[in-house]
Write a protein that holds these residues in place. Structure first.
Motif, PDB file in Angstrom:
ATOM      1  N   ALA A 128     -15.053  -2.927   5.052  1.00  0.00           N
ATOM      2  CA  ALA A 128     -15.352  -1.130   4.169  1.00  0.00           C
ATOM      3  C   ALA A 128     -15.255   0.330   5.184  1.00  0.00           C
ATOM      4  O   ALA A 128     -13.522   0.349   3.873  1.00  0.00           O
ATOM      5  N   LEU A 129     -15.106   0.287   6.176  1.00  0.00           N
ATOM      6  CA  LEU A 129     -15.129   1.210   6.857  1.00  0.00           C
ATOM      7  C   LEU A 129     -13.261   1.094   7.213  1.00  0.00           C
ATOM      8  O   LEU A 129     -12.674   1.847   7.363  1.00  0.00           O
ATOM      9  N   MET A 130     -12.931  -0.080   7.476  1.00  0.00           N
ATOM     10  CA  MET A 130     -11.766  -0.317   8.459  1.00  0.00           C
ATOM     11  C   MET A 130     -10.409  -0.545   7.286  1.00  0.00           C
ATOM     12  O   MET A 130      -9.259   0.499   7.504  1.00  0.00           O
ATOM     13  N   ILE A 131     -10.998  -0.795   6.098  1.00  0.00           N
ATOM     14  CA  ILE A 131     -10.094  -0.658   4.972  1.00  0.00           C
ATOM     15  C   ILE A 131      -9.845   0.859   4.213  1.00  0.00           C
ATOM     16  O   ILE A 131      -8.366   1.479   4.587  1.00  0.00           O
ATOM     17  N   THR A 132     -10.652   2.033   4.760  1.00  0.00           N
ATOM     18  CA  THR A 132     -10.719   3.677   4.386  1.00  0.00           C
ATOM     19  C   THR A 132      -9.662   3.897   5.392  1.00  0.00           C
ATOM     20  O   THR A 132      -9.167   4.598   5.394  1.00  0.00           O
ATOM     21  N   ILE A 133     -10.152   4.143   6.539  1.00  0.00           N
ATOM     22  CA  ILE A 133      -9.336   4.529   7.901  1.00  0.00           C
ATOM     23  C   ILE A 133      -8.269   3.906   8.275  1.00  0.00           C
ATOM     24  O   ILE A 133      -6.904   4.496   8.556  1.00  0.00           O
ATOM     25  N   PHE A 134      -7.477   1.785   7.683  1.00  0.00           N
ATOM     26  CA  PHE A 134      -6.459   2.208   7.655  1.00  0.00           C
ATOM     27  C   PHE A 134      -5.686   2.629   6.829  1.00  0.00           C
ATOM     28  O   PHE A 134      -4.893   2.784   6.396  1.00  0.00           O
ATOM     29  N   ALA A 135      -6.377   3.191   5.447  1.00  0.00           N
ATOM     30  CA  ALA A 135      -5.888   4.127   4.038  1.00  0.00           C
ATOM     31  C   ALA A 135      -5.388   4.771   5.014  1.00  0.00           C
ATOM     32  O   ALA A 135      -3.983   5.229   4.322  1.00  0.00           O
ATOM     33  N   LEU A 136      -5.714   5.689   5.891  1.00  0.00           N
ATOM     34  CA  LEU A 136      -5.795   7.074   6.174  1.00  0.00           C
ATOM     35  C   LEU A 136      -4.520   6.803   6.592  1.00  0.00           C
ATOM     36  O   LEU A 136      -3.465   7.817   7.222  1.00  0.00           O
ATOM     37  N   LEU A 137      -3.826   5.567   7.145  1.00  0.00           N
ATOM     38  CA  LEU A 137      -3.336   5.739   8.877  1.00  0.00           C
ATOM     39  C   LEU A 137      -2.051   4.776   7.713  1.00  0.00           C
ATOM     40  O   LEU A 137      -0.782   4.106   8.275  1.00  0.00           O
ATOM     41  N   ASP A 138      -2.159   4.586   6.870  1.00  0.00           N
ATOM     42  CA  ASP A 138      -1.024   3.519   6.249  1.00  0.00           C
ATOM     43  C   ASP A 138       0.656   4.647   6.252  1.00  0.00           C
ATOM     44  O   ASP A 138       1.425   3.650   5.891  1.00  0.00           O
ATOM     45  N   SER A 139       0.719   5.970   5.937  1.00  0.00           N
ATOM     46  CA  SER A 139       1.866   6.163   5.853  1.00  0.00           C
ATOM     47  C   SER A 139       2.890   6.162   7.402  1.00  0.00           C
ATOM     48  O   SER A 139       3.534   5.804   7.599  1.00  0.00           O
ATOM     49  N   PHE A 140       1.646   6.139   7.992  1.00  0.00           N
ATOM     50  CA  PHE A 140       2.257   5.441   9.584  1.00  0.00           C
ATOM     51  C   PHE A 140       2.444   4.334   9.885  1.00  0.00           C
ATOM     52  O   PHE A 140       3.205   3.584  10.330  1.00  0.00           O
ATOM     53  N   GLY A 141       1.960   3.535   9.073  1.00  0.00           N
ATOM     54  CA  GLY A 141       1.870   2.263   9.577  1.00  0.00           C
ATOM     55  C   GLY A 141       3.220   1.469   8.714  1.00  0.00           C
ATOM     56  O   GLY A 141       3.906   0.811   9.359  1.00  0.00           O
ATOM     57  N   THR A 142       3.360   2.504   7.803  1.00  0.00           N
ATOM     58  CA  THR A 142       4.499   1.577   6.535  1.00  0.00           C
ATOM     59  C   THR A 142       5.873   2.213   7.951  1.00  0.00           C
ATOM     60  O   THR A 142       7.399   1.276   7.427  1.00  0.00           O
ATOM     61  N   THR A 143       5.252   3.367   8.119  1.00  0.00           N
ATOM     62  CA  THR A 143       6.808   4.329   9.341  1.00  0.00           C
ATOM     63  C   THR A 143       7.108   2.982  10.486  1.00  0.00           C
ATOM     64  O   THR A 143       8.403   3.208  10.000  1.00  0.00           O
ATOM     65  N   HIS A 144       5.705   2.757  11.075  1.00  0.00           N
ATOM     66  CA  HIS A 144       6.663   1.702  12.014  1.00  0.00           C
ATOM     67  C   HIS A 144       7.024   0.820  11.053  1.00  0.00           C
ATOM     68  O   HIS A 144       7.548   0.286  12.546  1.00  0.00           O
ATOM     69  N   ASN A 145       6.287  -0.002  10.095  1.00  0.00           N
ATOM     70  CA  ASN A 145       6.965  -1.172   9.375  1.00  0.00           C
ATOM     71  C   ASN A 145       8.678  -1.031   9.846  1.00  0.00           C
ATOM     72  O   ASN A 145       9.686  -1.901  10.033  1.00  0.00           O
TER      73      ASN A 145
END
Length: 396
Positions: free
Chosen positions: A351-368
């Protein structure tokens, strides 16, 4: 104002975290005793769906290769896999080096004892995560070898069913699951002092994204003998779209248009590779998953997973990245069972990973989406060096 800055999915998770923290701060023992079974049941449903998700997406992905098993596609798949494994390995190395300096230690002294769960409903998954992965490979390859068209068609239908389960059940349940987990964490009293740690994790991960993109473009430039800036400089509008929408689909449409301007990409290879990599190359998401796995393990359990565990985890995670569904957080959702089975991270940790991952999702998508240009440059040069004609490329 906040809603404008966050995508719909991230905003819902953000609200879930806030509500969870608020409820946990004011909740009595009786309230928490009701939240605990809710959290447990939601977690059981989510983890029940994970093996189905793995089997439902990976098996059809394998069977589709029989129609596109050309040399260029095989090279593209290997490139995507190598990039994802390299990104994950890089994140692990950075994690092992930097996380000890964050002085993360599990809090035990101030944690309240949780009341007993008044109701418990266990929903065992139909199979383990690794069983689902092995079955997906064996069945997918067997279908190719035996040309079992009817079963293949049924698998495509099953994939649609699983996709619907994810959209109608898993994703809607996630905010409630996260809110329940954060309620429990807030009630225990072990969360407030961790906020600076969360910001440090976010910052380190963003730096890792920038570094790995730079490495990919540098390697592509060295292999091709061409200036990688002649690809990367056209990704400005793509980066802004990815940061603003967190949508690979929206960003991919812009990337297809913008990369047409690059003078160093072969047109036929570009038209083939950019859409392909946009659907199989989730390199930024993989980086987030690995680094967060290390950080959350240290945060909750006082120790990071061993190198031996990651030597098993990372190669399997690379497969999950290539077959991940095109959903918000699809790579993390697909790999939740693997994270639990191999790394031992429990429901509170995921649950903690999902939350932090969501905050990083913009940067992850940009990286992808941005790193796809580097792989396309490599593939363009590969086609030239192997004298692949346009007709051979288009056969893919």
């Amino acid at each position: 104002m906040i809603k404008k800055l966050l995508s719909g999915t991230t905003f819902r998770l953000f609200i879930a975290v806030l509500l969870g923290l608020l409820i946990g701060k004011i909740a009595s023992e009786n309230v928490i005793s009701i939240i605990l079974p809710i959290k447990h049941v939601l977690g059981q449903i989510i983890f029940f769906l994970i093996p189905l998700l793995i089997f439902g997406f990976i098996t059809p992905s394998i069977t589709r290769l029989k129609k596109n098993a050309s040399k260029l596609l095989s090279t593209a798949l290997l490139l995507a896999y190598a990039s994802c494994v390299g990104s994950a390995t890089f994140a692990a190395i950075v994690g092992y080096i930097t996380i000890p300096f964050l002085n993360i230690a599990p809090t035990t002294e101030t944690v309240k004892e949780l009341p007993e769960m008044i109701f418990r409903l266990d929903i065992p998954p139909l199979m383990s995560v690794l069983s689902a992965l092995v079955l997906a490979f064996l069945l997918g390859l067997s279908i190719i070898w035996t040309k079992a068209d009817k079963i293949e068609a049924a698998l495509y239908e099953f994939q649609n069913l699983v996709f619907t389960m994810v959209k109608k059940f898993l994703l809607p349940l996630l905010p409630f699951f996260i809110a329940a987990n954060f309620s429990v964490l807030a009630y225990e009293g072990a969360l407030a002092e961790r906020l600076p740690i969360f910001f440090a994790i976010l910052l380190i991960t963003i730096v890792c994204h920038i570094t790995w993109i730079s490495i990919l473009y540098l390697l592509a430039g060295l292999y091709s003998g061409k200036n990688p800036w002649q690809v990367l400089k056209y990704y400005g509008p793509v980066i802004l779209t990815a940061l603003g929408t967190q949508s690979s689909a929206a960003s991919l449409a812009i990337a297809i248009e913008e990369t047409k301007k690059s003078p160093v990409l072969r047109e036929d290879v570009r038209n083939f590779a950019i859409p392909l990599f946009g659907n199989i190359h989730f390199v930024g998401s993989i980086l987030d998953v690995v680094f967060l796995s290390l950080a959350v393990s240290q945060l909750l359990y006082g120790a990071m997973p061993s190198v031996e565990q990651l030597l098993i985890f990372i190669p399997l995670l690379g497969i999950f990245a290539i077959a991940a569904p095109g959903l918000p957080g699809g790579t993390l959702i697909t790999s939740l069972g693997l994270i639990h089975a191999v790394l031992g991270i429990d429901e509170a940790g995921t649950a903690l990973m999902i939350t932090i991952f969501a905050l990083l999702d913009s940067f992850g998508t940009t990286h992808n989406i941005t790193s796809d240009g580097a792989l396309t440059l490599y593939l363009s040069s590969y086609a030239d060096k192997n004298q692949l004609s346009s007709s051979q490329v288009l056969e893919n």
